[in-house]
Design an enzyme around this catalytic site. Sequence first.
Site, mmCIF file in Angstrom:
data_model
loop_
_atom_site.group_PDB
_atom_site.id
_atom_site.type_symbol
_atom_site.label_atom_id
_atom_site.label_comp_id
_atom_site.label_asym_id
_atom_site.label_seq_id
_atom_site.Cartn_x
_atom_site.Cartn_y
_atom_site.Cartn_z
ATOM 1 C CB CYS B 43 -21.326 50.327 63.488
ATOM 2 S SG CYS B 43 -22.568 51.349 62.706
ATOM 3 C CB CYS B 115 -11.477 52.188 68.495
ATOM 4 S SG CYS B 115 -11.741 50.778 67.421
#
Lengths: 404, 134
Positions: B43, B115
Site C-alpha cells: 500500500c 497518513c
Amino acid sequence: MKLPIYLDYASTTPVDPRVLEVMKDHLSLEGNFGNPASRSHSFGWKAEEAVEDARSKVANLVNCDTREIIWTSGATEADNLAIKGVARFYKSKGNHIITSKVEHKAVLDSCRQLEREGFEVTYLDPDKNGLISSDLVENSITDKTILVSLMHINNEIGVINDIKSIGELTRERGIIFHVDAAQSTGKVKIDLKDIKVDLMSFSAHKTYGPKGIGALYVSRKPRVRLEAQIHGGGHERGMRSGTLPTHQIVGMGEAFYIADQEMELEVERIRNLRDKFWDGLKDMEEIYLNGDFEKRAAGFLNVSFNYVEGESLIMALKDIAVSSGSACTSASLEPSYVLRALGLKDELAHSSIRFAVGRFTTEEDINYTVDIVKDSVEKLREISPLWDMYKDGVDMDSIEWAAN
Amino acid sequence: MAYSKKVIDKFENTLNEPHKNSVGRWDPKEEDIGTGMVGAPACGDVMRLQIKCKEKGNSHVIQDVKFKTYGCGSAIASSSELVDMLKGKTLEEAKVIKNSEIADALDLPPIKIHCSVLAEDSIKQAIEDYESKI
C-alpha cells in the site's frame, strides 16, 4: 549549474528557443496572423503557406507524404481520432480491437469508450521487460479484428516496441495498425515508407515544440478511412475541423525540422549522459532498472529503489524534477499500472522514479543528481522499517500485513 | 501536489537529523517497550512506532518514543508529529489522540488523511502491545 534540475523530459520539454522565434512571427498584426482557411486575401494565403511548410517538415521527419499529416490538438486527440475514428468507420467489418495494458490513457480510455459501444477489446500483457511481441499480437487476432493499437516508445519506461514486424502481420491480414509515437520523434528514426503502419500519433511538446498541437499520420496507400470526431468547417479534409493554430503548427514544424537535423548527434549525447547516470547509480544496493535496457530510447531511466517510497524520495530530491510510479503521486492512490503490468510487485512500483534526460541536460546536472539520489536514498532507508527488516534478513512476503 | 510548509519542515528535519527526531528502534522484547507496526509495503506505507514506558503512581507514562516510517512525505511527517505529541503523556492520554489532531497540525490535504489515520493506528497498537506485557 542551475537549480532546480529538470529531468522530466518524458513528461514535457521546454520549447527550443529557435522554435519560439518562429512562433512569435505568426501571432500579431505585424506577423503572419491570418486564418489559413481564408481564401479571399493574402493574409490567409500567407498563413496557409506557413501551415503547409510546417506540414512538410513533420512529414519529412517520418518520411511520409504531406497529405498524410492531419493536425490535431496533440497526441491525445490523435489517439482518440485514430481509434474511435477507425472503429466507428469500419464497424461493419468487425468489432475486435487489440491493444496493450501499458498504453497511454488516451488509448486505453478510447478503447474503454468503444467497449461501452459494443466493441470487444483485448488488452495484451507485455513481457517482463515491457515489450509486446508480434507473436503475442498474432495469437490474439480473430476474424473480427479490425484494429491493433500499440505504442512505439513507452512513456514510463522508454522501451521500444518492434512496430516493423507487427506492421508486417497486420498489413498481411488487412488489419489497421495504429501506433502512438508521442515519445518517439527526435529520439528514434521513423520511416513510414519502410514500416507498415496505417496511423501514427505525434505530439509537439515532447520534442521541444509547443503544447496544444500534434498530428495524426493517416496512410493514403493503402487508404485508411476515419469517422471524424470533431465536426465543423471541414478542415483537414473533413477529418478534423477547427481553425488551424498557425503559431503552434509552425512551432511543431520547426521543432520537427530541428529534430530531423540534429537527432543523430543529440541521441548520442543523451545516451552518453544516461549511461553515465546509470553507471553512477547501478552499484547501489537493492535497486532495479525497470524495462529492457537495450531496446530503450536514449533518455529514459526508470529505477525502483527498494524499501524507499517514491514520493518521499521525490520530496527529498527537492531540486530535481522527476516523476514517480508511486501511488501517492496519482489521484487514484494506485501505483503505476505500467509497472504492475510488467509484473513488478506493488512495493517496487511504489518505489520507482522515472528520470528522463533531454536536450538541455548537462553532465554537471547528472553528477549532481547521482550524488543527491544516493544521499537521499541512504537517508530514507535510515528511517525505513522495511530496510531494517531487509537488513535483519526478515522475509517480508511471509508477514501478514494489515492492509490499511 | 504542493505540500504544506509544516509537512515539508517536519519531513526535512526528520531526514536530516534522524536521531534528534526520535528515529530508531529498541528491542521489542524489552519489558518496558510497546511496539506497533501498521500499514503494508504494497500500500506504500508502513509505520513502526515504539514507546518506552514507566509506571508512575497508578498509571503508565510514555518516557521516550522511537519510530521508523516507510511512506510518502506526509506519512513520515505524520509519524514525527505524533512522536512529539506522545512524549510525557500517560497511556490514557495517548489513547485519546485522534488522527484529526495530527492532520490539523500538519495541514494535511484530504487525500493524505489516511497518513494520519495510520499514525493513530500505530500508537493504539503500541499501547496494546505494552499493556499485554504489564
